[in-house]
Enzyme design. Structure first.
Site, PDB file in Angstrom:
ATOM      1  N   ASP A  25      -1.777   6.576   2.793  1.00 10.54           N
ATOM      2  CA  ASP A  25      -1.639   5.739   4.008  1.00 10.54           C
ATOM      3  C   ASP A  25      -2.022   6.425   5.325  1.00 10.54           C
ATOM      4  OD1 ASP A  25      -0.584   4.196   2.001  1.00 10.54           O
ATOM      5  OD2 ASP A  25       1.428   4.026   2.836  1.00 10.54           O
ATOM      6  N   GLU A  73      -1.299   1.041   2.914  1.00  8.01           N
ATOM      7  CA  GLU A  73      -0.237   0.030   2.906  1.00  8.01           C
ATOM      8  C   GLU A  73      -0.724  -1.168   3.729  1.00  8.01           C
ATOM      9  OE1 GLU A  73       3.668   1.298   4.271  1.00  8.01           O
ATOM     10  OE2 GLU A  73       4.394  -0.762   4.357  1.00  8.01           O
ATOM     11  N   LYS A 130      -1.746  -1.247  -1.428  1.00  6.79           N
ATOM     12  CA  LYS A 130      -0.372  -1.480  -1.887  1.00  6.79           C
ATOM     13  C   LYS A 130       0.396  -2.251  -0.826  1.00  6.79           C
ATOM     14  CE  LYS A 130       1.176   3.122  -0.288  1.00  6.79           C
ATOM     15  NZ  LYS A 130       2.287   2.786   0.579  1.00  6.79           N
ATOM     16  N   LYS A 133       6.073   0.551  -0.408  1.00  8.32           N
ATOM     17  CA  LYS A 133       6.050   1.936   0.066  1.00  8.32           C
ATOM     18  C   LYS A 133       5.516   2.857  -1.021  1.00  8.32           C
ATOM     19  CE  LYS A 133       7.839   0.565   3.954  1.00  8.32           C
ATOM     20  NZ  LYS A 133       6.877   0.190   5.007  1.00  8.32           N
ATOM     21  N   VAL A 158       1.254  10.123   4.943  1.00  6.27           N
ATOM     22  CA  VAL A 158       2.381   9.728   5.801  1.00  6.27           C
ATOM     23  C   VAL A 158       3.071   8.488   5.256  1.00  6.27           C
ATOM     24  CG1 VAL A 158       1.336  10.730   7.857  1.00  6.27           C
ATOM     25  CG2 VAL A 158       0.855   8.339   7.319  1.00  6.27           C
ATOM     26  N   THR A 159       4.363   8.345   5.638  1.00  8.14           N
ATOM     27  CA  THR A 159       5.179   9.372   6.225  1.00  8.14           C
ATOM     28  C   THR A 159       5.926  10.095   5.112  1.00  8.14           C
ATOM     29  OG1 THR A 159       7.092   7.888   6.546  1.00  8.14           O
ATOM     30  CG2 THR A 159       5.536   8.065   8.372  1.00  8.14           C
ATOM     31  N   CYS A 163       6.676   6.687   2.500  1.00  9.10           N
ATOM     32  CA  CYS A 163       5.711   6.405   1.420  1.00  9.10           C
ATOM     33  C   CYS A 163       5.383   7.615   0.559  1.00  9.10           C
ATOM     34  CB  CYS A 163       4.459   5.778   1.998  1.00  9.10           C
ATOM     35  SG  CYS A 163       4.800   4.106   2.616  1.00  9.10           S
ATOM     36  N   GLN A 203      16.943  22.155  -6.137  1.00 10.25           N
ATOM     37  CA  GLN A 203      17.493  21.994  -7.487  1.00 10.25           C
ATOM     38  C   GLN A 203      16.457  22.340  -8.560  1.00 10.25           C
ATOM     39  OE1 GLN A 203      20.124  18.469  -7.999  1.00 10.25           O
ATOM     40  NE2 GLN A 203      19.263  17.786  -6.051  1.00 10.25           N
TER      41      GLN A 203
HETATM   42  N1  TIU Z   1       3.260   4.650   4.741  1.00 10.74           N
HETATM   43  C1  TIU Z   1       4.527   4.614   5.160  1.00 10.74           C
HETATM   44  O1  TIU Z   1       5.221   5.630   5.151  1.00 10.74           O
HETATM   45  N2  TIU Z   1       4.993   3.406   5.674  1.00 10.74           N
HETATM   46  C2  TIU Z   1       5.994   3.296   6.616  1.00 10.74           C
HETATM   47  O2  TIU Z   1       6.353   2.198   7.009  1.00 10.74           O
HETATM   48  N3  TIU Z   1       6.525   4.464   7.104  1.00 10.74           N
HETATM   49  C3  TIU Z   1       7.417   4.612   8.120  1.00 10.74           C
HETATM   50  O3  TIU Z   1       7.874   5.740   8.322  1.00 10.74           O
HETATM   51  N4  TIU Z   1       7.716   3.573   8.867  1.00 10.74           N
END
Ligand code: TIU
Length: 237
Positions: A25, A73, A130, A133, A158-159, A163, A203
């Site tokens: 993303d 996304e 997609k 997430k 990200v993030t 995701c 862990q």
């Molecule tokens: N790709 C992804 O992480 N989608 C989000 O909406 N991330 C946020 O941190 N909002």
């Protein structure tokens, strides 16, 4: 080619022919003003530090002919794949599907939905669209990986805590070994990034391994040169 990566919590050895770089993303909607990330109240400039390390990992993997997969996304223009519960959490007027400076927010085909130019896919690199997430939810990612015999994912994007984490958890449950490239990931909350990265390799590596782009590049160079593998575990900040 056998690669030994100095990762946390321990070095990991894998066959590059069975590894894929998955870039999650890295879209204008998350990294540029006027998109979905900013609509949610975030400072999108915080994600930009991931672009250069991502590009460096991308170049290194492309050079060696490894499989590269990009994800995005976003939703169908009619929003038929956008659950009401996801849509209604945005601020009124700047929700998914609303018009913004980069087109309709988080909608496929709009400018904001595109991957940032620095990391644009090239011919032959699968792009997974997609709606959720996780990159496995309602996509053909698993089929693509299985048909190519992939068992290791190098994960960037990200993030980190949204995701990237969701995708790594999904992949881990499917029996894939995931190595998260920490400097190639980013969050609107730097403290969440740090903790999310630590959670992955805590862990004994509960979801996977963590390394960075320079460790990946060194490991690839070492493997290509036929130099003996380092067995010591390097410390990582
Ligand atoms: N790709 C992804 O992480 N989608 C989000 O909406 N991330 C946020 O941190 N909002």
């Amino acid at each position: 080619m056998k690669v030994v990566l100095q990762a946390l919590p321990a070095p990991i050895e894998f066959d590059l022919a069975k590894a894929a770089l998955v870039i999650i993303d890295m879209q204008r909607d998350f990294l540029e003003p006027g998109g979905f990330g900013e609509a949610l109240g975030n400072d999108v400039s915080l994600l930009r530090s991931a672009i250069a390390p991502c590009r460096s990992a991308l170049d290194a993997m492309r050079e060696r002919g490894a499989l590269i997969i990009h994800t995005r996304e976003g939703h169908r223009p009619d929003l038929a794949d956008c659950p009401h519960a996801k849509w209604e959490r945005g601020p009124i007027g700047r929700r998914i599907g609303d018009a913004g400076p980069m087109g309709r927010i988080l909608v496929r085909g709009e400018a904001g939905h595109e991957i940032v130019p620095e990391l644009a896919p090239i011919d032959g690199e699968p792009v997974i669209d997609k709606s959720g997430k996780g990159a496995f939810y309602a996509t053909d990612l698993e089929a693509i990986l299985r048909s190519r015999g992939i068992d290791v994912l190098l994960v960037a994007g990200v993030t980190t805590e949204v995701c990237v984490h969701t995708t790594v958890r999904e992949a881990n449950d499917r029996g894939l070994r995931c190595i998260v490239l920490s400097d190639c990931c980013g969050s609107y909350f730097p403290q969440f990034h740090e903790v999310a990265v630590r959670m992955i390799c805590a862990q004994g590596g509960i979801f996977g391994w963590v390394a960075d782009s320079s460790q990946l590049k060194s490991a690839l160079a070492r493997a290509a040169s036929g130099a003996p593998h380092q067995v010591c575990q390097e410390s990582q900040s």
